[in-house]
Design an enzyme around this catalytic site. Structure first.
Site, mmCIF file in Angstrom:
data_model
loop_
_atom_site.group_PDB
_atom_site.id
_atom_site.type_symbol
_atom_site.label_atom_id
_atom_site.label_comp_id
_atom_site.label_asym_id
_atom_site.label_seq_id
_atom_site.Cartn_x
_atom_site.Cartn_y
_atom_site.Cartn_z
ATOM 1 N N THR A 59 0.844 -1.201 0.000
ATOM 2 C CA THR A 59 0.000 0.000 0.000
ATOM 3 C C THR A 59 0.876 1.246 0.000
ATOM 4 O OG1 THR A 59 -0.133 0.005 2.406
ATOM 5 C CG2 THR A 59 -1.871 -1.152 1.231
ATOM 6 N N GLU A 193 -3.017 13.364 -21.593
ATOM 7 C CA GLU A 193 -2.501 12.813 -22.853
ATOM 8 C C GLU A 193 -1.147 13.420 -23.182
ATOM 9 O OE1 GLU A 193 -5.515 13.655 -25.755
ATOM 10 O OE2 GLU A 193 -6.968 12.381 -24.739
ATOM 11 N N SER A 214 -1.853 11.114 -16.576
ATOM 12 C CA SER A 214 -2.323 9.725 -16.470
ATOM 13 C C SER A 214 -1.196 8.773 -16.832
ATOM 14 C CB SER A 214 -3.503 9.509 -17.426
ATOM 15 O OG SER A 214 -3.707 8.128 -17.636
ATOM 16 N N HIS A 219 -0.617 4.759 -22.229
ATOM 17 C CA HIS A 219 -0.025 6.094 -22.361
ATOM 18 C C HIS A 219 1.494 6.043 -22.572
ATOM 19 C CE1 HIS A 219 -3.744 8.416 -20.791
ATOM 20 N NE2 HIS A 219 -4.076 7.358 -21.481
ATOM 21 N N HIS A 246 -8.998 9.723 2.488
ATOM 22 C CA HIS A 246 -10.011 9.697 3.553
ATOM 23 C C HIS A 246 -10.173 11.001 4.340
ATOM 24 C CE1 HIS A 246 -9.826 5.114 3.540
ATOM 25 N NE2 HIS A 246 -8.689 5.456 2.980
ATOM 26 N N ASN A 277 -10.731 7.758 -1.427
ATOM 27 C CA ASN A 277 -9.531 6.939 -1.456
ATOM 28 C C ASN A 277 -9.059 6.868 -2.896
ATOM 29 O OD1 ASN A 277 -7.448 5.214 -1.420
ATOM 30 N ND2 ASN A 277 -8.469 3.587 -0.274
ATOM 31 N N ARG A 279 -5.703 6.681 -3.594
ATOM 32 C CA ARG A 279 -4.279 6.368 -3.444
ATOM 33 C C ARG A 279 -3.771 5.389 -4.495
ATOM 34 N NH1 ARG A 279 -4.885 5.179 2.905
ATOM 35 N NH2 ARG A 279 -5.976 3.421 1.963
ATOM 36 N N GLU A 361 -5.474 -1.049 -35.903
ATOM 37 C CA GLU A 361 -6.501 -0.548 -34.978
ATOM 38 C C GLU A 361 -6.648 0.963 -35.113
ATOM 39 O OE1 GLU A 361 -5.975 -3.839 -31.382
ATOM 40 O OE2 GLU A 361 -5.512 -1.747 -30.993
HETATM 41 C C1 LIG Z 1 -7.671 14.103 -21.550
HETATM 42 C C2 LIG Z 1 -7.822 12.962 -20.586
HETATM 43 N N1 LIG Z 1 -8.152 13.212 -19.307
HETATM 44 C C3 LIG Z 1 -8.293 12.228 -18.405
HETATM 45 C C4 LIG Z 1 -8.084 10.916 -18.739
HETATM 46 C C5 LIG Z 1 -8.272 9.849 -17.708
HETATM 47 O O1 LIG Z 1 -7.124 9.119 -17.421
HETATM 48 P P1 LIG Z 1 -7.253 7.625 -16.837
HETATM 49 O O2 LIG Z 1 -7.591 6.743 -17.985
HETATM 50 O O3 LIG Z 1 -5.899 7.342 -16.271
HETATM 51 O O4 LIG Z 1 -8.303 7.622 -15.803
HETATM 52 C C6 LIG Z 1 -7.751 10.590 -20.066
HETATM 53 C C7 LIG Z 1 -7.530 9.186 -20.436
HETATM 54 O O5 LIG Z 1 -6.840 8.856 -21.344
HETATM 55 C C8 LIG Z 1 -7.626 11.634 -21.012
HETATM 56 O O6 LIG Z 1 -7.342 11.366 -22.301
#
Ligand SMILES: Cc1ncc(COP(=O)(O)O)c(C=O)c1O
Length: 426
Positions: A59, A193, A214, A219, A246, A277, A279, A361
């Protein structure tokens, strides 16, 4: 060598051997498939994660903290607060800005401007925190939020702007900062992105008060699921650590402030705010630390591929429009997006179907015009103008994979299939 090290090395060696033998993600001309993404991680990352499991420290702890520091130092931000996803990072960023303990907090009913071309969880956290999304159109060339449309959208209740750096193409930050300063609006960057993207020499993320990234599997670098909020505001970072877990002080850097304030509550279980949560796990932190040094190399491949695709595809008749790079921007190419030109003798659907049939794809560009997604009808929001450019992206746009595993053979295959299709239909 201790028995523990011996056992551990056996596990590592077995994982390495498995990956060497079973993980080959390069293009195979005999079985041609070009996916939207291929894993960026290998034996090193798997071992780092397994190591956490073997140690039983799983954790959020030291590894997440170390990764937060490394990630922030790599790009010049003061603080990073890691989460279990980019969506969670967006939720945390908005929640902290709307929290009563935050100075000049956003209030329920306040408006935040977002681009029509955005991801669902760019917008949902605004709604979830009682704010009103105001949806504005994009620039048809860069695909990013149009600063003129922001100006047009600002009303008496507008308090913030949340741009998205579409596909890693930095927004025109100069214009956005100028508007936000002049109109006293909080700027929140959705960089989910845009790992590895820069504007005017600085990494995207802290041109505003808080930025989010993200580390989802597909990614530029990954912790499988994962995300992070970055900020130069020490108070905001500390509040995010509380809201992330929390409403607890457990992960704060300066606990003493709270302990002095509330000496009568058990200091191990002191809750000073609401919270979620959100985390990350130690496995995610450990993987992040192994992935981070590889990020710039991955981005470099994406950029070189993009340059190649743009050059070669523009010679396939005049049927495609490409995303224009923002002046002063360093684009990190989340994928390769393009639009089928008006007047082309085929539509995007036919082209996509043909590519998919050939093992390439494709996907729409983010979620298209978010105002046209059914969920929006359930919640209060405001749209400005007809959002024609974002709708256009939804109708004529698509992207294919542009990632670290796309090599010359994969590129040539994509080009050949697109050129064949165009030749056949024109
Ligand atoms: C512009 C944007 N914001 C937020 C997110 C959300 O990220 P996650 O998929 O890690 O929740 C994404 C996902 O690709 C995104 O393209």
């Amino acid at each position: 060598m201790s028995r523990e090290s011996e056992l551990r090395n056996n596990v590592y060696d077995a994982i390495q051997a498995y990956c060497d033998e079973q993980h080959n993600f390069s293009f195979n001309a005999e079985k041609p498939v070009v996916r939207l993404h291929e894993p960026t991680f290998g034996a090193d990352e798997i071992n780092a994660a397994v190591d956490c499991m073997l140690s039983t420290h799983v954790t959020m702890g030291k590894k997440v903290k170390a990764f937060e520091r490394e990630f922030s130092d790599a790009f010049g931000w003061r603080h990073g607060v890691m989460n279990n996803s980019g969506s969670s990072a967006n939720l945390l960023a908005i929640a902290v800005l709307a929290n009563p303990l935050t100075e000049d907090a956003l209030k329920p009913g306040d408006e935040v401007i977002v681009p029509a071309l955005s991801w669902s969880t760019t917008v949902w956290p605004l709604i979830q925190c009682g704010l009103i999304p105001v949806i504005v159109d994009i620039d048809p060339d860069t695909l990013n939020i149009d600063p003129n449309e922001i100006e047009r959208a600002i009303g008496p209740k507008t308090r913030g702007v949340m741009p998205v750096h579409i596909y890693g193409n930095p927004c025109d930050m100069e214009a956005l900062i100028e508007i936000c300063q002049r109109k006293n609006l909080v700027l929140i960057e959705d960089c989910c992105e845009a790992l590895g993207a820069y504007y005017d020499g600085s990494a995207v993320g802290t041109f505003g008060r808080v930025g989010t990234f993200s580390f989802y599997y597909s990614h530029h670098m990954t912790t499988l699921e994962g995300g992070i909020c970055v900020t130069n505001d020490t108070g905001l970072a500390e509040s995010m650590r509380i809201l992330r877990a929390h409403g607890w002080i457990r992960e704060t850097e300066n606990k003493q402030v709270w302990l002095d304030k509330y000496p009568d509550v058990d200091e191990r279980f002191l809750f000073v705010n609401v919270g979620y949560n959100l985390r990350a796990t130690e496995l995610q932190g450990a993987m992040g630390s192994v992935q981070l040094p590889k990020l710039a190399g991955f981005v470099d491949i994406r950029r070189k591929n993009a340059e190649w695709f743009r050059r070669e595809l523009s010679q396939v008749e005049n049927f495609f429009e490409f995303q224009a790079e923002t002046p002063k921007g360093y684009h990190s190419y989340f994928g390769f997006p393009m639009k089928v030109a008006i007047g082309a003798p085929f539509d995007v659907k036919a082209l996509r179907e043909n590519l998919e049939k050939n093992g390439i794809e494709t996907r729409p560009i983010i979620c298209g015009n978010i105002a046209l997604q059914p969920a929006m009808a359930l919640y209060e929001h405001r749209t400005v103008g007809n959002l024609a450019h974002a709708t256009d992206v939804m109708n004529r746009g698509f992207s294919f994979g542009n990632h670290q595993a796309i090599d010359a053979d994969a590129r040539n295959y994509i080009l050949e299939k697109i050129a064949n299709f165009v030749r056949h239909v024109s």
